[in-house]
Design a protein around this motif. Sequence first.
Motif, PDB file in Angstrom:
ATOM      1  N   ILE A 293      54.942  97.839 -18.651  1.00 51.28           N
ATOM      2  CA  ILE A 293      54.640  96.495 -18.157  1.00 51.28           C
ATOM      3  C   ILE A 293      53.961  96.629 -16.800  1.00 51.28           C
ATOM      4  N   ALA A 294      52.785  96.031 -16.689  1.00 55.19           N
ATOM      5  CA  ALA A 294      52.038  96.032 -15.434  1.00 55.19           C
ATOM      6  C   ALA A 294      51.841  94.591 -14.988  1.00 55.19           C
ATOM      7  N   VAL A 295      52.019  94.352 -13.694  1.00 47.65           N
ATOM      8  CA  VAL A 295      51.836  93.021 -13.118  1.00 47.65           C
ATOM      9  C   VAL A 295      50.489  92.990 -12.421  1.00 47.65           C
ATOM     10  N   LEU A 296      49.628  92.072 -12.861  1.00 44.15           N
ATOM     11  CA  LEU A 296      48.291  91.933 -12.274  1.00 44.15           C
ATOM     12  C   LEU A 296      48.164  90.559 -11.608  1.00 44.15           C
ATOM     13  N   PRO A 297      47.414  90.488 -10.504  1.00 45.04           N
ATOM     14  CA  PRO A 297      47.397  89.262  -9.703  1.00 45.04           C
ATOM     15  C   PRO A 297      46.632  88.087 -10.300  1.00 45.04           C
ATOM     16  N   ASP A 298      45.644  88.340 -11.148  1.00 42.22           N
ATOM     17  CA  ASP A 298      44.866  87.206 -11.657  1.00 42.22           C
ATOM     18  C   ASP A 298      44.407  87.456 -13.089  1.00 42.22           C
ATOM     19  N   LYS A 299      43.858  86.395 -13.658  1.00 40.35           N
ATOM     20  CA  LYS A 299      43.447  86.410 -15.057  1.00 40.35           C
ATOM     21  C   LYS A 299      42.302  87.382 -15.312  1.00 40.35           C
ATOM     22  N   SER A 300      41.345  87.457 -14.403  1.00 38.29           N
ATOM     23  CA  SER A 300      40.185  88.334 -14.621  1.00 38.29           C
ATOM     24  C   SER A 300      40.595  89.805 -14.673  1.00 38.29           C
ATOM     25  N   LYS A 301      41.509  90.211 -13.779  1.00 40.75           N
ATOM     26  CA  LYS A 301      41.981  91.600 -13.815  1.00 40.75           C
ATOM     27  C   LYS A 301      42.773  91.867 -15.094  1.00 40.75           C
ATOM     28  N   ALA A 302      43.572  90.888 -15.521  1.00 44.00           N
ATOM     29  CA  ALA A 302      44.364  91.055 -16.745  1.00 44.00           C
ATOM     30  C   ALA A 302      43.458  91.204 -17.957  1.00 44.00           C
ATOM     31  N   GLU A 303      42.425  90.378 -18.027  1.00 38.17           N
ATOM     32  CA  GLU A 303      41.494  90.470 -19.157  1.00 38.17           C
ATOM     33  C   GLU A 303      40.708  91.780 -19.123  1.00 38.17           C
ATOM     34  N   ALA A 304      40.317  92.217 -17.926  1.00 36.27           N
ATOM     35  CA  ALA A 304      39.592  93.483 -17.801  1.00 36.27           C
ATOM     36  C   ALA A 304      40.482  94.657 -18.208  1.00 36.27           C
TER      37      ALA A 304
END
Length: 170
Positions: free
Chosen positions: A5-16
Amino acid sequence: MNYLIAVLPDKSKAEAAYSALTNDGLSPNQVDILGNGYKSADDYNLIDPNQQARKGAKRLLYWLIPFGFIAGYAFNYLTGIEIFALGDIGSHIIGGILGAASGVLGAYLVGGGVGLTVGSGDALPYRNRLNAGKYLIVVKGTEELTRRATGILRSFEPENIQGYAEPASA
């Protein structure tokens, strides 16, 4: 089964990150995005601490109400305290009712408090991050697959990255 499980700050980073993982050969059913517009914590069965607290309190109610009644009745019987002018039996019953009420309070405070603080494990911090607008990338698969995904996800500088191994069933 292993989970990463990785926590990413925003939607664009998550989609990338999702695209990078699927481009590296992971199938879409091995990678999930949790967050606004994607799966929710409830969809992914992250335990709700409030639900665990209610369950713990309810479980204690079955024990503490009868025990509290018996203890209150016995205490009043042994001490002979006259609560109201209801006679001996009436005072004993009132003592039992007060004991049962103490059992309800104990179940609510102890069962609910323990369920709220320890019943959720790591799910509460993940829920809080989702509520704060962050996104989670969840990778499930073999140890080798999650190790490979760790390297890919580290390049996106996640706020947190954590691996879990599902306990082997006996």
